[in-house]
Enzyme design. Structure first.
Site, PDB file in Angstrom:
ATOM      1  N   LYS A   1     -19.037 -16.880   1.055  1.00 23.93           N
ATOM      2  CA  LYS A   1     -20.474 -16.709   1.277  1.00 23.93           C
ATOM      3  C   LYS A   1     -21.185 -15.941   0.179  1.00 23.93           C
ATOM      4  CE  LYS A   1     -20.539 -16.875   6.246  1.00 23.93           C
ATOM      5  NZ  LYS A   1     -20.808 -16.112   7.463  1.00 23.93           N
TER       6      LYS A   1
ATOM      7  N   ARG B   1       0.820  -1.214   0.000  1.00 27.71           N
ATOM      8  CA  ARG B   1       0.000   0.000   0.000  1.00 27.71           C
ATOM      9  C   ARG B   1       0.856   1.267   0.000  1.00 27.71           C
ATOM     10  NH1 ARG B   1      -4.635  -2.024   4.197  1.00 27.71           N
ATOM     11  NH2 ARG B   1      -5.997  -2.905   2.611  1.00 27.71           N
TER      12      ARG B   1
ATOM     13  N   GLY C   1     -13.019  -3.431   0.339  1.00 21.90           N
ATOM     14  CA  GLY C   1     -14.406  -2.962   0.419  1.00 21.90           C
ATOM     15  C   GLY C   1     -14.721  -1.914  -0.632  1.00 21.90           C
TER      16      GLY C   1
ATOM     17  N   GLY D   1      -9.323  -8.741  -1.509  1.00 19.30           N
ATOM     18  CA  GLY D   1      -8.383  -9.490  -0.681  1.00 19.30           C
ATOM     19  C   GLY D   1      -7.886 -10.838  -1.163  1.00 19.30           C
TER      20      GLY D   1
HETATM   21  P1  AMP Z   1     -14.325 -14.209   0.590  1.00 15.74           P
HETATM   22  O1  AMP Z   1     -13.621 -13.379   1.608  1.00 15.74           O
HETATM   23  O2  AMP Z   1     -15.802 -14.284   0.736  1.00 15.74           O
HETATM   24  O3  AMP Z   1     -13.866 -13.876  -0.811  1.00 15.74           O
HETATM   25  O4  AMP Z   1     -13.875 -15.710   0.868  1.00 15.74           O
HETATM   26  C1  AMP Z   1     -12.576 -16.161   0.677  1.00 15.74           C
HETATM   27  C2  AMP Z   1     -12.430 -17.437   1.403  1.00 15.74           C
HETATM   28  O5  AMP Z   1     -13.311 -18.394   0.861  1.00 15.74           O
HETATM   29  C3  AMP Z   1     -11.042 -18.034   1.307  1.00 15.74           C
HETATM   30  O6  AMP Z   1     -10.456 -17.981   2.580  1.00 15.74           O
HETATM   31  C4  AMP Z   1     -11.295 -19.449   0.860  1.00 15.74           C
HETATM   32  O7  AMP Z   1     -10.562 -20.394   1.578  1.00 15.74           O
HETATM   33  C5  AMP Z   1     -12.769 -19.638   1.135  1.00 15.74           C
HETATM   34  N1  AMP Z   1     -13.352 -20.696   0.290  1.00 15.74           N
HETATM   35  C6  AMP Z   1     -13.211 -20.861  -1.026  1.00 15.74           C
HETATM   36  N2  AMP Z   1     -13.834 -21.981  -1.434  1.00 15.74           N
HETATM   37  C7  AMP Z   1     -14.373 -22.569  -0.344  1.00 15.74           C
HETATM   38  C8  AMP Z   1     -15.113 -23.765  -0.112  1.00 15.74           C
HETATM   39  N3  AMP Z   1     -15.432 -24.561  -1.108  1.00 15.74           N
HETATM   40  N4  AMP Z   1     -15.491 -24.033   1.154  1.00 15.74           N
HETATM   41  C9  AMP Z   1     -15.151 -23.200   2.161  1.00 15.74           C
HETATM   42  N5  AMP Z   1     -14.459 -22.064   2.013  1.00 15.74           N
HETATM   43  C10 AMP Z   1     -14.066 -21.733   0.773  1.00 15.74           C
END
Ligand code: AMP
Length: 420
Positions: A221, A35, A400, A377
């Site tokens: 999620k 950054r 964000g 991220g």
């Molecule tokens: P996000 O911050 O919502 O982009 O989520 C990223 C996280 O999702 C990473 O730490 C990944 O390890 C997790 N992730 C990716 N695929 C899966 C999966 N099939 N089951 C659980 N976690 C996951």
């Protein structure tokens, strides 16, 4: 709107809002200075013109003055990178900051202490009792608004010109990211190089994408990506859904997902997204197979199965061979690519292959003339892990802020300068 490359900073003091919110270890060593490096072109331009940057940032989430969040920990590193001895004011406002700013000579730089040591920066009253009445809360909020205006005015008084180069906080209407801009006329406020690049990159893909336009949305999620998906459904040709959130879609369609991540309260929503994609002619791609584990661990036993036939006790943690081919095929014929969120638990070597294959497909497509933007991220961590950061068109520094921009929201830090 004026642009930084056209502005001559000679003899001018520039208040430069940067995002130096870098990770520090227990000994206050910077563990990743990306950054800081990202803001160097702006700071160097001001110095080279014979101007004086007054560097302002937040660090962490202090609740008041907290030494561990002091920007003095990063002062030496900033000085080394800039090649000048950056001076320091122990408070971002008040007599010391004012005197040091006033005494600043052309070619000298000053860094102000953490802006968030003052509640006025974020504009949220601190220390309010949780059970305070609505009247008390409303009065505190009103009072804080006035204090925030005064705080921003004081910061503005140090400089002739305002430069915002903090994309990471552009989605916040804070004292130094937005409110301060009211104290400068249109000829004396501008984006720094980084903010300009970020805005240009996002607008390039959202406003005039070369087609086919493919978005790959992964991560854990659905709930955290709903607004992005909704907005993208009006813009993309292909929407690849990967990662943990794919299983909410698979279950909604009647599939067996075993112990995979699932948001049961989002099943209807998943079906609505599928329907909207169909209505808009968007090709929605979900992997047809899964690499499954019997535990959320790199030591898990691993099998491959159809994504909608995952046995009880097992969870989908990555895509497998068929999914890799399905995703790659779409990515490789795309002319615009947006990637946010890994398609598997890439932190575990056993479940990193899908995200590696996606990275490779994006790299190949980029080499073939596509414009690719990676941001948010974990996908940035992915391209770094697979050594591909310089093989995609643009890696965003914003978390964000990037997500809100892609959601189609107006960013207060951007609006404060260009009016929209
Ligand atoms: P996000 O911050 O919502 O982009 O989520 C990223 C996280 O999702 C990473 O730490 C990944 O390890 C997790 N992730 C990716 N695929 C899966 C999966 N099939 N089951 C659980 N976690 C996951």
């Amino acid at each position: 709107m004026i642009t930084i490359d056209k502005f001559n900073f000679s003899g001018k003091k520039a208040f430069v809002r940067v995002d130096f919110n870098v990770p520090l270890d227990a000994q206050f060593n910077i563990t990743d200075d990306t950054r800081i490096r990202a803001a160097l072109p702006t700071l160097k331009k001001i110095l080279a013109d014979g101007g004086s940057p007054i560097i302002a940032s937040h660090l962490g989430r202090p609740k008041g003055v907290e030494d561990k969040f002091s920007l003095k920990h990063i002062l030496k590193h900033v000085s080394d990178l800039l090649g000048v001895d950056v001076q320091f004011a122990n408070d971002c406002v008040g007599p010391e900051a004012a005197a040091k700013a006033a005494a600043l000579q052309p070619g000298e730089a000053l860094m102000l202490e953490n802006l968030r040591f003052h509640a006025e920066e974020e504009g949220k009253p601190r220390g309010l009792a949780e059970d305070a009445s609505d009247e008390v809360k409303a009065a505190a909020k009103k009072d804080m608004k006035e204090k925030q205006r005064a705080f921003a005015k004081e910061l503005a008084s140090f400089a002739d010109v305002y430069v915002n180069d903090a994309f990471g906080t552009a989605h916040r209407a804070h004292g130094s990211t937005a409110i301060i801009a009211d104290d400068f006329d249109a000829d004396h406020k501008m984006f720094g190089y980084l903010l300009q690049k970020e805005v240009d990159a996002v607008e390039k893909i959202m406003k005039e994408p070369a087609r086919p336009f493919t978005a790959i949305i992964g991560g854990a999620k659905v709930s955290s990506k709903i607004d992005i998906i909704e907005n993208l459904l009006d813009k993309v040709d292909n929407l690849i859904i990967g990662g943990g959130m794919a299983f909410t879609f698979i279950k909604a369609a009647g599939g067996q997902i075993g112990n995979s991540l699932c948001e049961d309260d989002k099943l209807d929503l998943a079906n609505e997204i599928v329907a909207k994609a169909k209505k808009n002619g968007v090709n929605l791609v979900i992997a047809s197979d899964a690499k499954i584990g019997d535990a959320f661990s790199n030591d898990a036993n691993v099998k491959v199965c159809d994504a909608d036939k995952i046995p009880a006790g097992w969870m989908g943690l990555d895509i497998a061979e068929k999914g890799e081919a399905e995703f790659s095929e779409v990515i490789k014929i795309s002319k615009t690519i947006l990637w946010n969120g890994p398609v598997g638990v890439f932190e575990f070597a056993k479940f990193a292959q899908g995200s590696e294959v996606v990275t490779a497909a994006i790299v190949a497509s980029t080499a073939n003339g596509a414009f690719s933007l990676v941001g948010g991220g974990d996908s940035v961590a992915c391209v770094n892990k697979f050594d591909a950061a310089d093989k995609v068109s643009y890696v965003s520094t914003g978390g964000g802020a990037l997500l809100e921009f892609i959601e189609g929201k107006v960013l207060p830090g951007v609006k404060a300068i260009r009016g929209y």
